[in-house]
Design an enzyme around this catalytic site. Sequence first.
Site, PDB file in Angstrom:
ATOM      1  N   PHE A  61       2.922   9.538   9.930  1.00  0.00           N
ATOM      2  CA  PHE A  61       1.985  10.131   8.966  1.00  0.00           C
ATOM      3  C   PHE A  61       2.728  11.130   8.062  1.00  0.00           C
ATOM      4  O   PHE A  61       3.933  11.296   8.142  1.00  0.00           O
ATOM      5  CB  PHE A  61       0.838  10.809   9.730  1.00  0.00           C
ATOM      6  N   ARG A  70      -2.085  17.723  11.863  1.00  0.00           N
ATOM      7  CA  ARG A  70      -1.074  16.915  11.158  1.00  0.00           C
ATOM      8  C   ARG A  70      -0.573  17.504   9.834  1.00  0.00           C
ATOM      9  O   ARG A  70      -1.013  18.523   9.379  1.00  0.00           O
ATOM     10  CB  ARG A  70      -1.639  15.525  10.898  1.00  0.00           C
ATOM     11  N   ASP A  75      -0.133   9.228   0.341  1.00  0.00           N
ATOM     12  CA  ASP A  75       0.448  10.545   0.042  1.00  0.00           C
ATOM     13  C   ASP A  75       1.951  10.566  -0.279  1.00  0.00           C
ATOM     14  O   ASP A  75       2.744   9.896   0.399  1.00  0.00           O
ATOM     15  CB  ASP A  75       0.294  11.478   1.250  1.00  0.00           C
ATOM     16  N   GLN A 111       3.705   7.698   2.046  1.00  0.00           N
ATOM     17  CA  GLN A 111       2.975   6.935   3.052  1.00  0.00           C
ATOM     18  C   GLN A 111       2.923   5.481   2.585  1.00  0.00           C
ATOM     19  O   GLN A 111       2.447   5.202   1.472  1.00  0.00           O
ATOM     20  CB  GLN A 111       1.554   7.502   3.198  1.00  0.00           C
ATOM     21  N   TRP A 115       0.799  -1.232   0.000  1.00  0.00           N
ATOM     22  CA  TRP A 115       0.000   0.000   0.000  1.00  0.00           C
ATOM     23  C   TRP A 115       0.831   1.281   0.000  1.00  0.00           C
ATOM     24  O   TRP A 115       1.785   1.413   0.773  1.00  0.00           O
ATOM     25  CB  TRP A 115      -0.891   0.012   1.252  1.00  0.00           C
ATOM     26  N   MET A 116       0.399   2.249  -0.812  1.00  0.00           N
ATOM     27  CA  MET A 116       0.995   3.591  -0.793  1.00  0.00           C
ATOM     28  C   MET A 116      -0.113   4.638  -0.783  1.00  0.00           C
ATOM     29  O   MET A 116      -1.113   4.485  -1.474  1.00  0.00           O
ATOM     30  CB  MET A 116       1.853   3.781  -2.050  1.00  0.00           C
TER      31      MET A 116
HETATM   32  C1  FRU Z   1      -4.078  12.247   3.652  1.00  0.00           C
HETATM   33  C2  FRU Z   1      -3.844  11.636   5.024  1.00  0.00           C
HETATM   34  C3  FRU Z   1      -3.014  12.570   5.873  1.00  0.00           C
HETATM   35  C4  FRU Z   1      -2.355  11.633   6.835  1.00  0.00           C
HETATM   36  C5  FRU Z   1      -2.095  10.417   5.971  1.00  0.00           C
HETATM   37  C6  FRU Z   1      -2.185   9.113   6.705  1.00  0.00           C
HETATM   38  O1  FRU Z   1      -4.362  11.315   2.671  1.00  0.00           O
HETATM   39  O2  FRU Z   1      -5.073  11.322   5.643  1.00  0.00           O
HETATM   40  O3  FRU Z   1      -3.759  13.589   6.497  1.00  0.00           O
HETATM   41  O4  FRU Z   1      -1.177  12.168   7.368  1.00  0.00           O
HETATM   42  O5  FRU Z   1      -3.071  10.443   4.949  1.00  0.00           O
HETATM   43  O6  FRU Z   1      -1.785   8.058   5.910  1.00  0.00           O
END
Ligand code: FRU
Length: 561
Positions: A124, A198, A68, A84, A65-66
Amino acid sequence: MYHLKLRSYLSAALLVFLPAACAKKQDGQQTKQDTTKTAAAGSGVSIGFQEAHRPRFHFTPPAKWMNDPNGMVYRKGEYHLFYQYNPDSTVWGPMHWGHAVSRNMIRREHLPIALYPDSLGTIFSGSAVVDHNNTSGLGSRENPAMVAIFTHHNSEGEKAGRNDFQTQGLAFSPDNGRTWKKYAGNPVLPNPGIRDFRDPKVIWYEAGRKWIMTLAVADHVRFYSSPDLKKWTLESQFGKDAGGHGGVWECPDLFPLPVEGRQTIRWVLLVSINPGGPNGGSATQYFVGDFDGKNFVPGQGFGKKLNTKAGSPAGRGEGVWLDHGKDNYAGVTWANVPASDGRRLFMGWMSNWQYANEVPTGSWRSAMTIARELTLGNTPAGLRVISRPVKELASIRGESVELKSRPVQGEADITREVSFDVAAAEVVLAFDAFGASRDLGLELSNDKGQKVLIGYQPGTRNFYVDRSQSGKTGFSEGFAGRHTAPRIAADASVKLHLIIDVASVELFADNGQVVMTEIFFPDSPFTKMKLFSREGSAQLTSGKVTQLKSVREGSRKVAGR
Ligand code: FRU
């Protein structure tokens, strides 16, 4: 909106996995061995070129999974892309930062995972900078540290019903992002008791010789400043009464941008929201204004009200969609691009939280958009962010075919003229739309009759992408459909610039004034291209189709591509 994601996807697997991931780094520190030994996304992983729906030149994780893009920063000839990443599943879960580098923003090398969860939480979204002046003391002037600023997400705190489970932390790398250590003084920005707190995006604000962090805080952004990346002071906030509010604000970015053809600079604030996008689900809006090191003040050329669909609660205040398609989210820009280059370079996540966890790919999920250059254009609607594919796209251009000017009435199959594989191609078309046509554009299809239409309707002045018959669509209610974007330009020549890559199309209309990014999943690759003009003819005044080559390992071995 991470808690919605959690509600939907907090599977047994995730609960079992999380303690294991955290156990790896109980002390909040990360050593060289740590970053290299568990290289789930590491180099040497061979990507199957023939996997269904795997793009040929868009970035995808080797497996799993990927979401942001994170920490995008240029250094010593490399464009870093962190992202991410959940190395243990093809659905969202405990977040790590995956890592890849590129010398030209097109061809990328996968590197080992950069940041792992630790005792403060999972990792995150966030950003990265090069601390040239060693303000942080985490490197030296001779060898400035690369510093990542990210959100620690503490799931245990969340489960316990606390509100302060998202905090901002630092990690630093002495060796161009190859190995990382977490800063022992984390968190550098504790949580004041706000659940959604965040996605820090940090820039060096030269006029004030200080760092500025833009943070997404529930329904607005906050600006903090710091002399050293470690102590942060709240300067101001923006957005409670501006822009779309159909969902939570996430992944902001703030940067100066020159106005095309003028000697002026304005500031652009990007904010992703989920949900509340113009065609449903998640999307990214922006504001044009000024920033003085303390306040962001939206101003002249700010744009009109968000063009939202009926039923969407978005639209309070002002703001403009960066991309009207359903699949460009959480995008931000690269830090530290040399002044000699001077470009503002952007990349987004090519999916939508409405269905990201369900898209029918196999061993991996999600791709990034192509890297884009952003500028500010003075348009009939005011100052608008203009997006164009980076010029480095030239490095994968192959054969090309000029399409002769012609009237189009009904359908005109151009597959024969374009002798190469059209599943990955760049198409540039100009139509004179002052004819009788009600609907003109390009259709991509396969021999199963599955198709995607990219077009323009002069009557409604809307561009659109129609993926309602594009193949696999049943995995989510919100997927199939025809999605639209209002035209800004008023002249007769309608320009469609398309980047097609197996399972996605990016439309840059009218030289990048209007953008739509959309993904699709045909049962077999698209092999046919047709021009169309319905209910009256349109004049194709120019056209060019260019093959775009694969950057995947093993792609040469596949005959006929
Ligand atoms: C955006 C988000 C961010 C968070 C991340 C978690 O897509 O919800 O706000 O840091 O993804 O994976």
